[in-house]
Enzyme design. Structure first.
Site, short mmCIF file in Angstrom:
data_model
loop_
_atom_site.label_atom_id
_atom_site.label_comp_id
_atom_site.label_asym_id
_atom_site.label_seq_id
_atom_site.Cartn_x
_atom_site.Cartn_y
_atom_site.Cartn_z
N ASP A 413 33.78 37.17 47.17
CA ASP A 413 35.03 37.83 47.49
C ASP A 413 36.10 37.49 46.43
O ASP A 413 35.98 36.53 45.68
CB ASP A 413 35.50 37.39 48.87
N GLU A 416 40.45 39.24 41.90
CA GLU A 416 41.38 40.24 41.35
C GLU A 416 42.75 39.65 41.01
O GLU A 416 43.39 40.08 40.05
CB GLU A 416 41.59 41.40 42.33
N ASP A 479 39.00 46.19 51.80
CA ASP A 479 39.67 46.18 53.10
C ASP A 479 40.14 47.58 53.49
O ASP A 479 41.22 48.03 53.12
CB ASP A 479 40.87 45.23 53.06
#
Length: 770
Positions: A413, A416, A479
């Site tokens: 995960d 970024e 998400d």
């Protein structure tokens, strides 16, 4: 970035200097170099006090042209760089008065000297052009430099790709900043920025810059695609091919072909969800509940709170919730499950690992030598510096301890939110590292999995990516919200990612944020289990289907088993992706480039080359979809319909528009309880609407992707000839919708409402008279 004020004016503070004509040409070292002053040279005095641009053209592989242009060449070389194919091939360039010509494969380049212009052809078809203003050096208000390139955007030309983008599927009219951000699926931001786009005119463009690339797609200049970068140099590749599939294949040959994920990864993944409360008892309740309801499950994923709060990442189990993690993992694996753990590249200050990493120089630093820290996400967190080989080894060692416990995969995960006011161990430019960080992060984890588990067992579940990230499957869409609108935007993101060289894609079934209605959840289940990879995951609520309603249980079971039975077909498609780079989930344009209707379709897709999927995205159960020309067979009902038009029908939750293309052979497995089995044993080859004079073929592999045999069927004069090389393997052939066979040269024949089945053993040539 916009540099002009309408068509006539330049924005205040900017000076644009573009190539005016080609003054000189150099052909050597497999390169063509053009020297182009930025104004008309009428006499010798005009050669003074004027900027000049140098444009260099070369090719590292057939059908790929590299264009490199610069204003000043003397800058310090910057890192990192994308891992693209190196080396040069001969061009056979010819320079005549007023023109230079050369070619790479079937891509031909014609340079006009006066005025400056470059035209790219595939054979004799024009792909795109660089007009006189198409290469420019621009000076900004603070004397900063930019390089800008423009390519012609033809009438009816559509642009696709640029990474996983949730904005409109066709990118014309959009400004796109290629800068990785954690922006969810409902904004113009993207987790996976790929400065590569594909045109429906049959070419692709890779802008070879890891830093931010600003794209204006028919927006600043409506007849141009424009891309610009800060600095004195710009480099891009024009990628051709005989079809859009071949263009994508050439792109992945240039930047890296996707690995082949393990077969078990295609089965259903179930997670703890994000902020829910859970321990081993909760996990077992979910897993046993799936088994009791006969829902096949392949992977159980532990999300963030398998570690103690405020300590992500410490790579240590929260022993309050999971007192015996090793024993627990063993018990779960005895139930036939693979285990996945959530990780990220951040080390919270409270983590016992923070001080060790900081003291050893494994975290990103400020210019003054301090560790770079902030509180967004984890209090006081630092970020691992993957340009430091020792930091990579340290990070891998923490993960290896978990693999030694029995963990099979990691959800990689984040990656970024990478700052630019930092100093890297190897001196990399932080602006170039911002996007590239995702590549290095996923590479470190994926390489470890290959080393420890083997090439056919490595798989991550990644959110961030950059160019080349397709080598480390799989990726999911981030998400999303529990709405039909978010379901549609997720699909748009997946379609754009597929046209950016990525072979595999997933999404949070039912939406990540909030909790879906039972209606939405059941529709998303069908969509999710007809994607390459399938995961039930949410934020603050569990995602086991019985918490929605009892029908959701039946829907989940139905589509889980359907996907498992399709694995011989899906895995064969994945082997094709591994060999060619053509994605498993394919936008319609890839298969139907000659049908203009297919160029804009963003609510349906092809799963492999033969299956059309159109998810239901409304509470009315209405399927609205387009079938290209030909005869299509609904996979579940076996109804045959003519294509070439739009269709509207209502569907219950156990179905959706799911059609098999004519002249297709689907390899269907004999198991539906798991996704990893020998796909070549007891396989059924289903032949769909084989048209007279046409040929269909397919192949099968074992569970590791090793070729085991193929089948070819040819129809002529109401007779089907089937040839196979399935030596020593039992299999059967199902001719769908053929109710009568007058004779067959071999095999035991059965008939049913679905068609005729012929059971065979070994390699044979079979003639069937209809």
């Amino acid at each position: 970035m916009k540099f002009t004020d309408g068509f006539w004016l330049t924005r205040e503070g900017f000076d644009i200097h573009h190539a005016h004509n080609v003054r000189d040409v150099s052909i050597k070292d497999k390169m063509v170099t053009l020297y182009a002053p930025c104004k008309e040279i009428r006499h010798r005095g005009d050669t003074l006090n004027t900027p000049s641009l140098t444009i260099q053209l070369s090719s590292s592989m057939e059908n790929v042209i590299r264009v490199r242009a610069w204003h000043h060449k003397g800058g310090v070389s910057q890192t990192p760089n994308f891992d693209v194919k190196q080396g040069l091939i001969p061009l056979g360039a010819v320079n005549t008065k007023g023109e230079t010509n050369f070619k790479s494969g079937d891509v031909r380049v014609e340079v006009s000297h006066e005025p400056f212009k470059i035209t790219f052809y595939h054979d004799d078809q024009v792909l795109t052009k660089v007009d006189p203003k198409g290469v420019a050096w621009i000076q900004g208000p603070e004397k900063e430099s930019y390089m800008r390139s423009q390519l012609n955007l033809g009438v009816g030309e559509n642009i696709y790709g640029l990474g996983e983008r949730f904005t409109p599927y066709v990118k014309n009219g959009q400004l796109v900043e290629s800068w990785n951000e954690d922006g969810g699926t409902s904004s113009e931001q993207s987790y996976k920025n790929i400065p590569f786009y594909l045109s429906n005119k049959g070419y692709g463009v890779l802008v070879n810059h890891p830093e931010n690339v600003s794209f204006e797609i028919g927006s600043e200049a409506v007849s141009k695609t424009q891309f610009s970068v800060e600095g004195e140099m710009i480099e891009y590749y024009i990628i051709g091919g005989s079809s859009l599939k071949e263009v994508l294949s050439n792109y992945t040959q240039l930047t890296g072909t996707p690995a082949l994920p393990p077969a078990w990864s295609y089965g259903l993944w179930l997670t703890t969800s994000f902020t829910t409360d859970y321990n081993e008892e909760t996990v077992n309740h979910f897993i046993d509940g799936m088994a009791e309801r006969d829902i096949p499950l392949s992977v159980f994923h532990f999300d963030c709170f398998w570690m103690k709060e405020f300590e992500w990442c410490n790579f240590a189990w929260d022993r309050d919730a999971f007192p015996e993690p090793e024993a627990m993992i063993k018990r779960l694996k005895e139930k036939g499950l693979k285990i996945s753990l959530w990780i990220n590249p951040y080390i919270a200050e409270k983590s016992p690992l923070f001080e060790e990493a900081a003291n050893k120089g494994y975290l990103l630093k400020k210019a003054n030598g301090d560790v770079w820290q902030w509180d967004l996400w984890q209090a006081g967190m630092g970020i691992v510096d993957f340009t430091n080989p020792s930091a990579c080894d340290w990070y891998r060692s923490k993960l290896k301890t978990l693999l030694d416990m029995g963990v099979d995969s990691f959800k990689t995960d984040f990656g970024e939110r990478i700052p630019t006011d930092v100093v890297y161990h190897d001196g990399s430019n932080p602006k170039r590292m911002h996007n590239f960080y995702a590549y290095q992060y996923n590479q470190v984890v994926f390489d470890l999995l290959e080393e420890e588990r083997g090439k056919r067992e490595a798989v991550v579940f990644a959110r961030s990516a950059s160019v080349g990230g397709q080598k480390f499957p799989v990726h999911w869409g981030g998400d999303c919200n529990a709405t039909y609108e978010s379901m549609a935007e997720s699909l748009r993101g997946g379609l754009s990612l597929s046209l950016s060289g990525f072979g595999y894609w997933s999404h949070d079934i039912g939406g990540f944020e909030s909790t879906a209605t039972p209606d939405l959840f059941k529709r998303w289940i069908a969509f999710g289990l007809l994607s390459s990879h399938s995961r039930l995951h949410g934020s603050s609520s569990y995602r086991v289907p019985w918490l929605f309603d009892e029908e959701a249980v039946e829907v989940t079971k139905h589509f889980s088993k359907l996907k498992n039975s399709l694995m011989p077909y899906l895995y064969g498609t994945s082997v094709e992706n591994n060999q060619t780079g053509i994605p498993v989930m394919r936008p319609m344009i890839l298969e139907f480039a000659d049908d203009p209707n297919a160029h804009v379709l963003d609510r349906q897709y092809m799963l492999g080359g033969s299956l059309l999927v159109a998810p239901i995205m409304n509470e009315d159960g209405l399927g609205t979809y387009y079938l290209p020309h030909g005869r299509w067979t609904h996979l579940l009902t076996k109804e045959v319909v003519e294509g070439g038009s739009w269709k509207k029908e209502n569907y219950d939750y156990m179905s959706l528009p799911l059609y098999v293309r004519e002249n297709s052979i689907l390899a269907i497995g004999d198991q539906n309880s798991r996704s990893d089995y020998d796909f070549s044993k007891n396989v059924t080859f289903e032949i769909y609407e084989l048209q007279d004079g046409q040929e269909a073929s397919t192949f099968v592999t074992d569970v590791d992707g090793n070729y085991k045999g193929d089948i070819k069927a040819i129809k002529k004069d109401n007779k089907i000839t089937i040839e196979t090389n399935m030596e020593d393997l039992a299999y059967s052939i199902l001719l769908n919708c053929y109710k009568a066979i007058s004779s067959a040269s071999a095999g035991e024949i059965e008939t049913s409402s679905n068609g005729a089945r012929i059971r065979l053993q070994g390699s044979q040539k079979l003639e069937i008279v209809l």
